[in-house]
Scaffold this active site. Structure first.
Site, PDB file in Angstrom:
ATOM      1  N   ASP A 259       0.804  -1.218   0.000  1.00 31.20           N
ATOM      2  CA  ASP A 259       0.000   0.000   0.000  1.00 31.20           C
ATOM      3  C   ASP A 259       0.840   1.273   0.000  1.00 31.20           C
ATOM      4  O   ASP A 259       2.030   1.251   0.290  1.00 31.20           O
ATOM      5  CB  ASP A 259      -0.891   0.042   1.260  1.00 31.20           C
TER       6      ASP A 259
ATOM      7  N   HIS B  62       3.654  -2.449   3.035  1.00 34.70           N
ATOM      8  CA  HIS B  62       3.775  -1.119   2.435  1.00 34.70           C
ATOM      9  C   HIS B  62       5.068  -1.045   1.644  1.00 34.70           C
ATOM     10  O   HIS B  62       6.061  -1.650   2.030  1.00 34.70           O
ATOM     11  CB  HIS B  62       3.703  -0.038   3.518  1.00 34.70           C
TER      12      HIS B  62
HETATM   13 ZN   LIG Z   1      -2.502   3.052   3.432  1.00 35.31          ZN
END
Ligand SMILES: [Zn+2]
Length: 262
Positions: free
Chosen positions: A58, A210
């Site tokens: 993400d 991430h």
């Molecule tokens: Zn996020």
């Protein structure tokens, strides 16, 4: 009449990509209407195809996207990127939009994480659509593809968010393994999380990771890939771990132009 006009433009946005080439200022701030008859979005927390691990990244696009791709391809796998429009960086940055295009062309999945990483549960119907629409438009300009999946920032979603996603023909994706990389987990703590997962050996894994921190991409990820591969998981996209299509439709990408700005 304005509502009808907007409804038609919404349909155009979802069924054509040439609509994006229209530089009409009206396209900047559409007035959203309720689209009757569409079901709320489904909320996915698990993969369904046995022995798959969908590693999802993400908050990009960011500078480490190609390294994530390199590592997963070295393991014969694919990644999924839930990208923002304007969070850590602007999606239209030449190198970063190039990374998205590269990921798309190599069969990795590009999905929506909304425009500016706002908590959608604090927003109005119009604001939610605006956050969703801007990044969908960017992804479609860059790749030609209309994403079929979205992940709400922080995983926060309510009925309004599910209704808005459903109206946009999208499926909401959460996760069942949180690496902890966005909430302060050290590399060692993240490794321990995946050690525990491998010990449990669930049939499938849908991870939250991430791509915006160097150490997580260069230190944690090689370990995660090696560990999960050793446990017999195949690295696939979210769409593939569900047996679905990545995109609502795929058309020609747009050439960079003056509208490509954050
Ligand atoms: Zn996020």
């Amino acid at each position: 009449m304005a509502r009808l006009a907007y409804f038609l433009s919404f349909l155009l946005l979802t069924v054509t990509t040439t609509a994006y080439a229209d530089p009409s200022p009206a396209a900047e701030e559409p007035a959203y209407v309720e689209l009757a008859g569409r079901a709320p979005a489904q909320v996915i927390t698990k993969c369904t195809v046995p022995n798959t691990a969908a590693l999802t990244f993400d908050d990009g696009p960011y500078w480490f996207m190609r390294e994530v791709i390199r590592q997963l391809e070295a393991a014969n796998g694919k990644a999924t990127f839930f990208v923002n429009g304007n969070n850590w960086a602007c999606i239209y940055n030449t190198e970063l939009s190039g990374n998205i295009r590269y990921a798309f062309e190599r069969g990795h999945q590009v999905a929506s994480h909304t425009w500016a990483h706002k908590d959608l549960t604090t927003l109005t119907w119009d604001q939610i659509h605006d956050e969703m629409w801007r990044v969908e438009q960017a992804i479609t300009r860059i790749t030609g593809a209309v994403p079929a999946f979205m992940r709400p920032p922080y995983g926060n979603q309510n009925q309004l968010v599910r209704d808005a996603s459903g109206a946009r023909n999208q499926t909401i994706v959460l996760w069942d393994v949180d690496s902890g990389d966005s909430t302060g987990a050290s590399v060692d703590q993240q490794k321990a999380t995946y050690d525990a997962v491998v010990k449990r050996r669930p049939s499938t894994i849908l991870s939250l990771q991430h791509e915006v921190q160097w150490k997580n991409v260069y230190e944690t990820l090689p370990y995660v890939i090696s560990k999960l591969k050793g446990a017999g998981y195949k690295f696939v996209t979210v769409a593939d771990c569900l047996g679905r299509s990545k995109y609502q439709r795929v058309g020609p990408a747009e050439a960079r132009n003056a509208n490509w700005k954050c």
